[in-house]
Structures are given as C-alpha cells and as structure tokens.
Design a protein around this motif. Sequence first.
Motif, PDB file in Angstrom:
ATOM      1  N   GLY A  40      99.751  72.481  -5.364  1.00 37.90           N
ATOM      2  CA  GLY A  40     100.514  73.532  -4.663  1.00 37.90           C
ATOM      3  C   GLY A  40     101.703  73.804  -5.053  1.00 37.90           C
ATOM      4  O   GLY A  40     102.457  74.673  -5.037  1.00 37.90           O
ATOM      5  N   SER A 118      99.799  77.428  -6.293  1.00 38.05           N
ATOM      6  CA  SER A 118      98.608  77.817  -5.081  1.00 38.05           C
ATOM      7  C   SER A 118      97.790  76.586  -4.370  1.00 38.05           C
ATOM      8  O   SER A 118      97.538  75.575  -4.949  1.00 38.05           O
ATOM      9  N   THR A 119      97.195  76.924  -3.238  1.00 35.71           N
ATOM     10  CA  THR A 119      96.795  75.849  -2.384  1.00 35.71           C
ATOM     11  C   THR A 119      95.324  76.491  -2.433  1.00 35.71           C
ATOM     12  O   THR A 119      94.391  76.086  -1.724  1.00 35.71           O
ATOM     13  N   SER A 242      94.927  83.685 -10.429  1.00 34.46           N
ATOM     14  CA  SER A 242      94.293  82.501 -10.075  1.00 34.46           C
ATOM     15  C   SER A 242      93.164  82.178 -11.089  1.00 34.46           C
ATOM     16  O   SER A 242      92.705  80.876 -11.163  1.00 34.46           O
ATOM     17  N   GLY A 337      92.798  85.185  -3.506  1.00 38.55           N
ATOM     18  CA  GLY A 337      94.181  84.552  -4.000  1.00 38.55           C
ATOM     19  C   GLY A 337      94.979  85.480  -4.840  1.00 38.55           C
ATOM     20  O   GLY A 337      96.086  85.211  -5.274  1.00 38.55           O
ATOM     21  N   SER A 341     102.138  87.433  -1.231  1.00 39.72           N
ATOM     22  CA  SER A 341     102.605  87.037   0.179  1.00 39.72           C
ATOM     23  C   SER A 341     102.932  88.218   0.831  1.00 39.72           C
ATOM     24  O   SER A 341     103.276  89.177   0.347  1.00 39.72           O
TER      25      SER A 341
END
Length: 343
Positions: A40, A118-119, A242, A337, A341
Amino acid sequence: YFFSMGLFPFLFIVLLTFGHAADVKGAIDLDSVSFPKIVGSSHFDVLVKFDKSYPYGDKEDQYKEFVKTIGQAPGLNTVLVANVGVEDYGDKKNDDLREQFGINADDFPVFRLFPRGSTVPIPFTATVTASNLLLFVKQTLGVWIGLPGCLERYDSLTDGFLSLEESQKTEKVAAAEDLLAKEEADADKKTASFYVEMMKNVVKEGNGAVAKATKAIEEEAGDDKDWKQNVLASLTKYRCKSGHTGCLKAMDAVAETFLAASVEERAGLLKKVQALDFSKDEADQESAKVYLGIFKRIVDKGTGYVESETARLNKLLGSQISDNKKKQFQFKLTILGAFGSSA
C-alpha cells in the motif's frame, strides 16, 4: 536525500525483511506487523504469495523460477515479491492476514498483487507457473518483461490494442509493418511477422481473432507454441489504474472523481455513464453492468459503500464458493479499486 524524503526507515524495513527470506532468494517475508508498512505504500508494487510456512513441490519450484526472473529483469526496481507464511497451529502466525483478504487455506498458494498506493489486491487466478506469473505481472502493471518470443518494440504497439478505434489500430499496424521491414535477424523477423499477422487479423475480423488464434495454437505441437501464446497475450485491452484489462476507460474517468462529487453532481454523473454505449463488445457490456451497479449503490447508500462492499467480498472469497462466483467477486473488487477517494 532519503532522510529528507522519509524513505530511509522504509528502506530499512525492506532490507530487514529480505534478510529473513532465506528460502526464496529475491523475495521478502512479511508478517502482520511489516505487511502494512510495505503493502500500500507509494514506493512499490507488491506481489504477495500467501502459503503455508514451509511450502514445497512443483508450484513452489515454479514460484522460485518466477522470482529469479523478476529479480534479473531490467527496469523492475519498483516491483517487490513477498511471502506471507501462514500457520494454523500455535500462535497461528499471519492467519489474521489470511482472514483479512478472504483467503481459503485450502487454495494455497494464493497470489495477490497490490499496485503501489493501493491495499485492494488484484487476484492471480491462472495455473501457477513461472510464465503465467510473469504474464500476470506484465499485463497487470503494464511493465515490460521479456517473455519468450516477445519483442519490446512490438509489445509497445500491442499494449491496449484491442481497445483502440479502428483508425488507431490501422496506424499501429502500419507502424509494426515499418518495424518488420527493418528487421535483420531471422528469429526476430519470424516473431515480428506473427505480431503483424495477428494485428491485421484483429483489424479484419475484430477482437475475437485473438481468442480464435489462441484456441488454435493450444492444439499445436512444437517449439513455436509457447512464444506464440506469449505474443497473443500481449494483445491487450485498456487497463484501469488497478491493472485489470476488463476495465472501461470511459467509466474509470467518471469513477475517479465520483466519491468526491456532491450528491447533486453524482446524479448527473450517473446519467452520463448510463448513456455510454458499449454495445460493440459483449465483454465490455458485462463490465459496464458491474460499473453501473456500483455507481447506483453509491448514489443510494453513500460513499461508504465502496469500503463496506470491498470488505464483504473479501470475506466471501474466503468461504466455500464456486469458481464462477469467485471470479465474479474478484472482478468486482477490481472495479471497486477504480473509484477514487471521497476526500
């Protein structure tokens, strides 16, 4: 400079974890403490292998070969490979990470790719071989890895080729033909000719030409089979941030700012995506349905839907579900994904 950028502590953690990865040279070991410090971050794309603590066998051998190739590949300094060894006895080391990402221990080894920043993981679903893992990283991250038979100068033309307009495809074909005319080595001429042939077939017959050729080559025998499959795999569609090739560029453009938009703005954006036409490609139509479902849920339930749905799907992936359902959930996670935000 590293001190001023706050990178030194981060690099120290990476070096420390490398020191523990004695079983797989070139990979790092992660646990519940180090995992969130590496995965992440904005510094690395990380491919994580979730497996039992002391794996062995053909799949492990293939994995080691993959790690070796990644380590030797030029230009991949920002791609890390990591191991998460899970134990189901004693302190149950890293079992919390297995649960967090909805992984069933019966499926070990399980691979998840975390793009930098990214997580939300992208699942690897193919058979575990060194070539399949390399192809997965190559296609998902958009990096070039020298797979057998592939030529970087042609891969740069085929990347995203299937999502181009017809006029753009024709331009790419012309560029490939120009390159072919300049090839001198016989081996490169042979490979380049196949690139050009397949690009022309796509222009003439449509994107289905790739699946048709792939099926035909699977029935072939001989030394050409593997490299031809790699070349065909280089003919890809547009990839979202992603990395997945099933994403839709027009949808992603809206998804990126959708969560940060006001309630009134979201209603207008929803109408915009509902008006988009994907009727030319059956696969795109199916992808569009997933996007639209997410857009509508966010309008109805608010921005928290993305996080809650991501958690729900990851939990379901760790349960006993059919392979078809697993693929559906994994793809929806990829689309989730693409949403930016809410900040």
